[in-house]
Scaffold this motif. Structure first.
Motif, PDB file in Angstrom:
ATOM      1  N   ALA A 124       0.832  -1.206   0.000  1.00  0.00           N
ATOM      2  CA  ALA A 124       0.000   0.000   0.000  1.00  0.00           C
ATOM      3  C   ALA A 124       0.866   1.256   0.000  1.00  0.00           C
ATOM      4  CB  ALA A 124      -0.932  -0.006   1.210  1.00  0.00           C
ATOM      5  N   LEU A 125       1.928   1.262   0.813  1.00  0.00           N
ATOM      6  CA  LEU A 125       2.848   2.402   0.838  1.00  0.00           C
ATOM      7  C   LEU A 125       3.566   2.559  -0.492  1.00  0.00           C
ATOM      8  CD1 LEU A 125       4.462   1.960   4.363  1.00  0.00           C
ATOM      9  CD2 LEU A 125       3.009   3.866   3.642  1.00  0.00           C
ATOM     10  N   LEU A 126       4.053   1.460  -1.049  1.00  0.00           N
ATOM     11  CA  LEU A 126       4.797   1.536  -2.304  1.00  0.00           C
ATOM     12  C   LEU A 126       3.903   2.006  -3.443  1.00  0.00           C
ATOM     13  CD1 LEU A 126       7.575   1.042  -3.541  1.00  0.00           C
ATOM     14  CD2 LEU A 126       6.874  -1.323  -4.004  1.00  0.00           C
ATOM     15  N   ALA A 127       2.666   1.510  -3.478  1.00  0.00           N
ATOM     16  CA  ALA A 127       1.724   1.953  -4.503  1.00  0.00           C
ATOM     17  C   ALA A 127       1.402   3.436  -4.355  1.00  0.00           C
ATOM     18  CB  ALA A 127       0.446   1.121  -4.443  1.00  0.00           C
ATOM     19  N   ALA A 128       1.288   3.896  -3.117  1.00  0.00           N
ATOM     20  CA  ALA A 128       1.015   5.316  -2.876  1.00  0.00           C
ATOM     21  C   ALA A 128       2.177   6.177  -3.354  1.00  0.00           C
ATOM     22  CB  ALA A 128       0.756   5.557  -1.395  1.00  0.00           C
ATOM     23  N   LEU A 129       3.398   5.764  -3.040  1.00  0.00           N
ATOM     24  CA  LEU A 129       4.574   6.521  -3.476  1.00  0.00           C
ATOM     25  C   LEU A 129       4.641   6.569  -5.001  1.00  0.00           C
ATOM     26  CD1 LEU A 129       7.063   5.059  -0.870  1.00  0.00           C
ATOM     27  CD2 LEU A 129       6.406   7.466  -1.018  1.00  0.00           C
ATOM     28  N   ALA A 130       4.353   5.440  -5.647  1.00  0.00           N
ATOM     29  CA  ALA A 130       4.345   5.414  -7.112  1.00  0.00           C
ATOM     30  C   ALA A 130       3.260   6.338  -7.661  1.00  0.00           C
ATOM     31  CB  ALA A 130       4.124   3.986  -7.600  1.00  0.00           C
ATOM     32  N   ALA A 131       2.084   6.285  -7.062  1.00  0.00           N
ATOM     33  CA  ALA A 131       0.983   7.125  -7.526  1.00  0.00           C
ATOM     34  C   ALA A 131       1.292   8.608  -7.363  1.00  0.00           C
ATOM     35  CB  ALA A 131      -0.292   6.771  -6.762  1.00  0.00           C
ATOM     36  N   LEU A 132       2.008   8.955  -6.303  1.00  0.00           N
ATOM     37  CA  LEU A 132       2.370  10.349  -6.044  1.00  0.00           C
ATOM     38  C   LEU A 132       3.559  10.812  -6.882  1.00  0.00           C
ATOM     39  CD1 LEU A 132       2.004  10.266  -2.158  1.00  0.00           C
ATOM     40  CD2 LEU A 132       0.530  11.538  -3.731  1.00  0.00           C
ATOM     41  N   GLY A 133       4.199   9.892  -7.571  1.00  0.00           N
ATOM     42  CA  GLY A 133       5.346  10.250  -8.404  1.00  0.00           C
ATOM     43  C   GLY A 133       6.602  10.525  -7.613  1.00  0.00           C
ATOM     44  N   ILE A 134       6.724   9.921  -6.439  1.00  0.00           N
ATOM     45  CA  ILE A 134       7.895  10.141  -5.586  1.00  0.00           C
ATOM     46  C   ILE A 134       8.963   9.120  -5.945  1.00  0.00           C
ATOM     47  CG2 ILE A 134       8.737  10.023  -3.206  1.00  0.00           C
ATOM     48  CD1 ILE A 134       5.988  11.055  -2.336  1.00  0.00           C
ATOM     49  N   GLY A 135      10.188   9.620  -6.203  1.00  0.00           N
ATOM     50  CA  GLY A 135      11.248   8.722  -6.631  1.00  0.00           C
ATOM     51  C   GLY A 135      12.622   9.335  -6.452  1.00  0.00           C
ATOM     52  N   PRO A 136      13.575   8.962  -7.300  1.00  0.00           N
ATOM     53  CA  PRO A 136      14.955   9.435  -7.173  1.00  0.00           C
ATOM     54  C   PRO A 136      15.052  10.954  -7.099  1.00  0.00           C
ATOM     55  CG  PRO A 136      14.841   7.661  -8.766  1.00  0.00           C
ATOM     56  CD  PRO A 136      13.423   8.002  -8.410  1.00  0.00           C
ATOM     57  N   GLY A 137      15.856  11.415  -6.152  1.00  0.00           N
ATOM     58  CA  GLY A 137      16.033  12.855  -5.952  1.00  0.00           C
ATOM     59  C   GLY A 137      15.086  13.454  -4.945  1.00  0.00           C
ATOM     60  N   ASP A 138      14.032  12.715  -4.587  1.00  0.00           N
ATOM     61  CA  ASP A 138      13.045  13.209  -3.626  1.00  0.00           C
ATOM     62  C   ASP A 138      13.385  12.733  -2.221  1.00  0.00           C
ATOM     63  OD1 ASP A 138      11.573  14.347  -5.712  1.00  0.00           O
ATOM     64  OD2 ASP A 138      10.395  12.510  -5.999  1.00  0.00           O
ATOM     65  N   GLU A 139      12.968  13.511  -1.229  1.00  0.00           N
ATOM     66  CA  GLU A 139      13.121  13.138   0.169  1.00  0.00           C
ATOM     67  C   GLU A 139      11.750  12.990   0.806  1.00  0.00           C
ATOM     68  OE1 GLU A 139      17.420  15.297   1.130  1.00  0.00           O
ATOM     69  OE2 GLU A 139      15.561  16.149   1.949  1.00  0.00           O
ATOM     70  N   VAL A 140      11.639  12.008   1.692  1.00  0.00           N
ATOM     71  CA  VAL A 140      10.409  11.768   2.436  1.00  0.00           C
ATOM     72  C   VAL A 140      10.756  11.774   3.924  1.00  0.00           C
ATOM     73  CG1 VAL A 140       8.503  10.178   2.883  1.00  0.00           C
ATOM     74  CG2 VAL A 140       9.457  10.367   0.570  1.00  0.00           C
TER      75      VAL A 140
END
Length: 411
Positions: free
Chosen positions: A66-82
Motif C-alpha cells: 500500500a505504501l509503495l503503490a502510494a509513493l508510485a501514484a504520487l510520483g515520488i522517486g529518485p532525488g526526492d526526500e520523504v
C-alpha cells in the motif's frame, strides 16, 4: 495472541471463505469472475470506502505494498526526500528506499509519533512528502503536520498500518492526506491473515496506484481508460484474504470498543505517579487502545521495571527503531547490497546511525508498553492483557505492574 482481530475470528469469516471455495475465485481479476458474481476483493473495497468515507480504496497484498503503490501514484522517486519518524516499522522506510527516494528521519515526541517542530527543521528543497506513522494505534498530531504539508506544498502520506479505526478529532486516520496506507496482517486491529489497503480522495492517484498494483491495467482490469499507464507489479489482494477482512471489518467497531474498555480499566488501575506517566495522546478518544504505554523519567528505571515484568523497553526492537536498521546505514554509506534495485548516493547527506536522533533514543529508552489487544514480543509488547482478558486479569496485571514500579521507584 497477535492482534485483536485474530482473537475474533468466527462464523462470518468461515462463511465468506466457503463462498470463495464454492465459486473458486482465487483472484481479484475481473476477467476471471463468473458473470454476476461480486468478488470479495471488490466487496471489501466498497465497504472500506463506505466505512472510512473515502472516495477510493485499493486492496493490496500487504501494508508495505500500500505504501509503495502510494509513493508510485504520487510520483515520488529518485532525488526526492520523504520525512519519516525515527520510530516506525522497517516496511515504512523500505517502501521509500525501493521507490528510489531518500528517507529523512525526524524526532518523535512523547506521543511516540512525529514531532512537528522537528519536521519543520528537516524540510529542504528536495522534500516531497511527510509520512506520519500512527504508531501503536494512536493518531499523530495531524493538525500540525497537515498545516506544515500545506504550507510547504508537500504530500501527506499517512502510514496507518497499526491504527485501523483510529480517529483524530472524529475523523478516521488515513483520510487526512493525499493517501493513507493500512495493513491487515495478523498483528493488526483487524486481519485478513495478511494484506492491506490504500485510501485516497484523488481519482488520478487511485488510477495510478491501481495501474502500479496490477501490471499497468486501468481500474478495474480495463485495457483502456483515462489517466496514466504505468509499468506495474502484481500487488493484488487475493480473494481468501479479502473474505476474512470483510468479516473483520464488520467487527471493527466492537473490537475497538472492547480494546478501549480494557485499556480504560488497566489505565485506571495503574495511575500516574512520580517518575511514571502515560504516553501523550493527541486524541485519547481516537486511540485504538491496542497497547498502553507508560514513560519513566529515566531509562534505568524503565529497564529495571521491564526486567521485573519479563519484557523490554521500546528502544530494544531493532526493526522498529531507525538505529536498528544497519542495512539503511550501509546503503547510505555507499554499499549497494542492501537494496539491489537502486544505486547508493555518491555523497550521503544523512546520518542514520544510532544517536542521530537523541530525543527519539531517549523517549524509546524510557517507554514501556503493556499489551491490551496486541501481543508482539518483537515489538517489546509481551506483558499485559489479551483480547480475551477478564476483569480479574486486569486486576492481576495491574497489581504486578504496580509492585514492579514500587520496587524500582519506591512506594
Amino acid at each position: 495472541m497477535p492482534g485483536p482481530g485474530y482473537a475474533h475470528f468466527g462464523a462470518e469469516e468461515r462463511r465468506n471463505l466457503l463462498a470463495v471455495v464454492d465459486s473458486w475465485l482465487a483472484t481479484s481479476d475481473a476477467h476471471s469472475r463468473p458473470p454476476g458474481v461480486d468478488a470479495q476483493v471488490r466487496g471489501l473495497e466498497r465497504e472500506l470506502s463506505e466505512y472510512f468515507a473515502s472516495p477510493h480504496c485499493l486492496a493490496v497484498n500487504s501494508g508495505t505494498s500500500a505504501l509503495l503503490a502510494a509513493l508510485a501514484a504520487l510520483g515520488i522517486g529518485p532525488g526526492d526526500e520523504v520525512i519519516v519518524p525515527g520510530y516506525l516499522y522497517t516496511a515504512s522506510v523500505s517502501a521509500v528506499v525501493f521507490a528510489g527516494a531518500t528517507p529523512v528521519f525526524a524526532e518523535i515526541d512523547e506521543s511516540l509519533t512525529l514531532d512537528p517542530a522537528d519536521v519543520l527543521d528537516r524540510i529542504t528543497p528536495r522534500t516531497k512528502a511527510v509520512m506520519p506513522i500512527h504508531m501503536l494505534g494512536a493518531p499523530c498530531d495531524l493538525a500540525a503536520l497537515g498545516q506544515i504539508a500545506d504550507d510547504h506544498g508537500l504530500f501527506l502520506l499517512e502510514d496507518a498500518a497499526q491504527a485501523c479505526g483510529a480517529t483524530y478529532r472524529g475523523r478516521p486516520v488515513g483520510t487526512f492526506g493525499q493517501a493513507g496506507a493500512f495493513s491487515t496482517n495478523i498483528f493488526k486491529v483487524i486481519t485478513g491473515g495478511d494484506g492491506g489497503f490504500l485510501l485516497t480522495p484523488d481519482e488520478r492517484l487511485f488510477q495510478r496506484a491501481y495501474s502500479f498494483h496490477h501490471h499497468g491495467w486501468y481500474p478495474y482490469g480495463e485495457e483502456t481508460g483515462d489517466g496514466d499507464q504505468l509499468f506495474g507489479l502484481n500487488l493484488r489482494m487475493n480473494e481468501f484474504t479479502a473474505a476474512v477482512a470483510r468479516a473483520q471489518l464488520g467487527r471493527l467497531d466492537a473490537i475497538l470498543e472492547h480494546n478501549r474498555t480494557l485499556a480504560r480499566a488497566l489505565s485506571a488501575a495503574i495511575p500516574a505517579r512520580d517518575g511514571l506517566r502515560p504516553r501523550l495522546l493527541h486524541d485519547a478518544d481516537g486511540d485504538c487502545a491496542t497497547l498502553l504505554v507508560y514513560l519513566f523519567d529515566d531509562a534505568a528505571s524503565a529497564d529495571a521495571v521491564a526486567k521485573e515484568l519479563g519484557t523490554r523497553t521500546l528502544l530494544h526492537s531493532p526493526k522498529h527503531y531507525y538505529g536498528g536498521l544497519p542495512e539503511l546505514a550501509s546503503l547510505m554509506a555507499g554499499d549497494a547490497r542492501p537494496s539491489p534495485f537502486r544505486r547508493p548516493p555518491e555523497r550521503p547527506r544523512h546520518d542514520y546511525r544510532a544517536g542521530a536522533l537523541p530525543r527519539t533514543d531517549d523517549v524509546l529508552a524510557r517507554s514501556l508498553a503493556l499489551t491490551v489487544g496486541l501481543t508482539d514480543t518483537y515489538l517489546g509488547a509481551d506483558f499485559g492483557l489479551t483480547a480475551r482478558s477478564t476483569p480479574a486479569d486486569v486486576d492481576a496485571v495491574a497489581e504486578r505492574c504496580r509492585t514492579a514500579v514500587a520496587e524500582v521507584l519506591g512506594p
